[in-house]
Design a protein around this motif. Structure first.
Motif, PDB file in Angstrom:
ATOM      1  N   ASP A 111     -11.805  -3.230   0.894  1.00  4.16           N
ATOM      2  CA  ASP A 111     -11.202  -3.851   2.077  1.00  4.16           C
ATOM      3  C   ASP A 111     -11.684  -5.293   2.167  1.00  4.16           C
ATOM      4  OD1 ASP A 111     -10.289  -4.657   4.507  1.00  4.16           O
ATOM      5  OD2 ASP A 111     -11.195  -3.030   5.666  1.00  4.16           O
ATOM      6  N   HIS A 142     -11.578 -10.659  -9.770  1.00  2.00           N
ATOM      7  CA  HIS A 142     -10.668  -9.631 -10.269  1.00  2.00           C
ATOM      8  C   HIS A 142      -9.323 -10.266 -10.596  1.00  2.00           C
ATOM      9  CE1 HIS A 142     -13.224  -6.186  -9.039  1.00  2.00           C
ATOM     10  NE2 HIS A 142     -13.591  -7.004  -8.070  1.00  2.00           N
ATOM     11  N   ASP A 172      -7.268  -2.699 -10.500  1.00  2.00           N
ATOM     12  CA  ASP A 172      -8.467  -1.849 -10.484  1.00  2.00           C
ATOM     13  C   ASP A 172      -9.454  -2.225  -9.387  1.00  2.00           C
ATOM     14  OD1 ASP A 172      -7.419  -0.636 -12.842  1.00  2.00           O
ATOM     15  OD2 ASP A 172      -8.239  -2.310 -14.003  1.00  2.00           O
ATOM     16  N   TYR A 173      -8.932  -2.497  -8.179  1.00  2.48           N
ATOM     17  CA  TYR A 173      -9.803  -2.784  -7.029  1.00  2.48           C
ATOM     18  C   TYR A 173      -9.225  -2.112  -5.792  1.00  2.48           C
ATOM     19  CZ  TYR A 173     -12.563  -5.171  -3.505  1.00  2.48           C
ATOM     20  OH  TYR A 173     -13.407  -5.445  -2.456  1.00  2.48           O
ATOM     21  N   GLU A 174     -10.079  -1.465  -5.004  1.00  2.89           N
ATOM     22  CA  GLU A 174      -9.585  -0.726  -3.839  1.00  2.89           C
ATOM     23  C   GLU A 174     -10.342  -1.077  -2.551  1.00  2.89           C
ATOM     24  OE1 GLU A 174      -9.752   3.414  -4.780  1.00  2.89           O
ATOM     25  OE2 GLU A 174      -8.219   3.301  -6.339  1.00  2.89           O
ATOM     26  N   ARG A 212       0.836  -1.204   0.000  1.00  2.75           N
ATOM     27  CA  ARG A 212       0.000   0.000   0.000  1.00  2.75           C
ATOM     28  C   ARG A 212       0.872   1.256   0.000  1.00  2.75           C
ATOM     29  NH1 ARG A 212      -5.175   0.472   0.518  1.00  2.75           N
ATOM     30  NH2 ARG A 212      -5.369  -1.728   1.121  1.00  2.75           N
ATOM     31  N   PRO A 260      -1.257  -1.872  -3.486  1.00  2.00           N
ATOM     32  CA  PRO A 260      -1.812  -2.583  -2.331  1.00  2.00           C
ATOM     33  C   PRO A 260      -2.033  -4.062  -2.624  1.00  2.00           C
ATOM     34  CG  PRO A 260      -3.496  -1.253  -3.383  1.00  2.00           C
ATOM     35  CD  PRO A 260      -2.198  -0.880  -4.027  1.00  2.00           C
ATOM     36  N   HIS A 270      -1.936  -8.586  -5.641  1.00  2.00           N
ATOM     37  CA  HIS A 270      -2.375  -7.234  -6.012  1.00  2.00           C
ATOM     38  C   HIS A 270      -3.472  -7.374  -7.065  1.00  2.00           C
ATOM     39  CE1 HIS A 270      -2.517  -3.102  -7.333  1.00  2.00           C
ATOM     40  NE2 HIS A 270      -2.242  -3.482  -8.579  1.00  2.00           N
ATOM     41  N   GLY A 297       2.084   2.094  -3.285  1.00  2.00           N
ATOM     42  CA  GLY A 297       1.048   2.388  -4.273  1.00  2.00           C
ATOM     43  C   GLY A 297       0.558   1.161  -5.011  1.00  2.00           C
TER      44      GLY A 297
END
Length: 308
Positions: free
Chosen positions: A262, A232, A258-260, A198, A203, A255, A201
Motif C-alpha cells: 500500500d 520496482h 510483483d508488488y502488492e 485492482r 492494481p 502498475h 487484477g
C-alpha cells in the motif's frame, strides 16, 4: 544545499564559483557548467547556481511547463552537491536592472563571485543587453574569472532544453535520456484512484503531476518507480483514462510488477524508459484488461532486455 528563493535580500558571505541560467531539465550541457563550479571547491570557493523561478502566470495560461518542476530541480541540484541555489524572482528590480549593475550588485556584491562559468549564448540584464563579451570586459574591473564553455552535442546536434522538450513531446524517451544524461522522471504523492485496476487484477498507483510539469504524450510506457530504498519496474499510463472516466486532468497511473504493498500518501518517483503505445478508449473493461495484460508482457520483456 542552501536554497535562497523569492527574495532579492540575500548575501553569500564566502567567495564563490557561479553559473547562471534557466537550467530547465539540467541536461548534459548544464551538467558541464555544474562540474566546473564544483571543481573550484579545491580553491576554497562555494558553488552557486543562480537561476530564476517560474514567471508569474505562465503555467496558469498553459505555457511555461518545465522538464523539471521547481522542487525536482532543487532536489536534483542538491544531489549534484551544489552548495547554494539562488532562485531569483521575476520582479521589476531584476527585470529592469542594467547588465553592469547586475554584475556589480548581484554577482560581485551579493554572491562574491570569483569564478563564473557560462555558455556562449548567455544573456543577462535589462532587455538581455548583457553578453559574454561584457562579462569578460568587467572581469578585470571586479576581479573575477570567466570561462565560456561550448555546448554539448548529441550526434552533431546541439543539446538544449528546447531539443529535450521536443523529444519529450514526441515520446522519444531513449533520446531524452541521452540528452539529459539521466532518464526523465515524475515525482509526486500517491493518491486514490478509481480502483478499477485492482478489480481487473492489475492494481495501480496514481499520481497527479504538478501543474508546471511537462509530460510526454498520452500513452503506455515502461517505467521504474522508486520509493524509499525500494524500486520496482512496471508499466505506466499517462493520460485521462478514457475507458473508465473520460477525465480531462492528466494523471500518471502505474502498475508495478510483483508488488502488492500500500503506497497511498507516499512520495514516489516514476522513471520513464520507453514508449509502447498511445492511450485509447476500449469498448469494454474486458477489452481493457486484455490490452493491459499484453502491456505487462511487453513491459516485462523490455525489463529482461534492459537488465541483460
Amino acid at each position: 544545499m542552501k536554497i535562497i528563493k523569492d527574495t532579492l535580500d540575500f548575501s553569500i558571505s564566502e567567495i564563490s564559483a557561479v553559473t547562471l541560467g534557466k537550467f530547465d531539465g539540467i541536461h548534459k550541457g548544464h551538467q558541464k557548467l555544474m562540474r566546473m563550479i564544483l571543481e573550484k571547491r579545491k580553491q576554497g570557493l562555494k558553488s552557486v547556481v543562480f537561476t530564476f523561478g517560474q514567471m508569474p502566470g505562465t503555467v496558469l495560461c498553459g505555457k511555461g511547463r518545465t522538464i523539471l518542476t521547481g522542487a525536482e530541480r532543487r532536489k536534483h541540484l542538491e544531489g549534484l552537491g551544489i552548495d547554494y541555489m539562488v532562485e531569483c524572482p521575476f520582479v521589476p528590480e531584476i527585470i529592469q536592472m542594467e547588465p553592469e549593475a547586475f554584475v556589480e550588485k548581484i554577482l560581485v556584491g551579493q554572491l562574491h563571485a570569483k569564478y563564473i562559468a557560462v555558455g556562449p549564448d548567455f544573456r543577462f540584464g535589462h532587455n538581455r543587453k548583457g553578453s559574454v563579451k561584457l562579462l569578460k570586459q568587467l572581469a578585470s574591473v571586479f576581479g573575477y574569472e570567466v570561462e565560456v564553455f561550448e555546448k554539448e552535442c548529441l550526434e552533431d546536434k546541439v543539446i538544449s532544453s528546447t531539443y529535450v522538450r521536443y523529444m519529450l513531446q514526441n515520446g522519444e524517451m531513449e533520446t531524452v535520456e541521452k540528452l539529459l544524461g539521466y532518464p526523465y522522471y515524475v515525482s509526486g504523492t500517491v493518491v486514490h484512484g478509481h480502483a478499477i485496476g485492482r478489480k481487473l487484477g492489475i492494481p495501480t498507483l496514481n499520481l497527479i503531476p504538478d501543474d508546471e510539469k511537462m509530460l510526454p504524450p498520452n500513452g503506455v510506457y515502461l517505467t521504474k518507480t522508486v520509493f524509499g530504498q525500494e524500486e520496482h519496474y512496471g508499466i505506466t499510463n499517462v493520460g485521462v483514462k478514457p475507458t473508465i472516466s473520460g477525465e480531462e486532468l492528466k494523471g500518471i497511473e502505474t502498475h508495478l510488477f510483483d508488488y502488492e504493498g500500500d503506497l497511498y500518501g507516499r512520495e514516489v518517483t516514476v522513471v520513464f524508459y520507453a514508449f509502447e503505445r498511445p492511450e485509447r478508449r476500449f469498448e469494454s473493461l474486458e477489452d481493457l484488461k486484455k490490452q493491459l495484460t499484453e502491456d505487462v508482457v511487453w513491459g516485462k520483456q523490455h525489463v529482461l532486455e534492459k537488465c541483460l
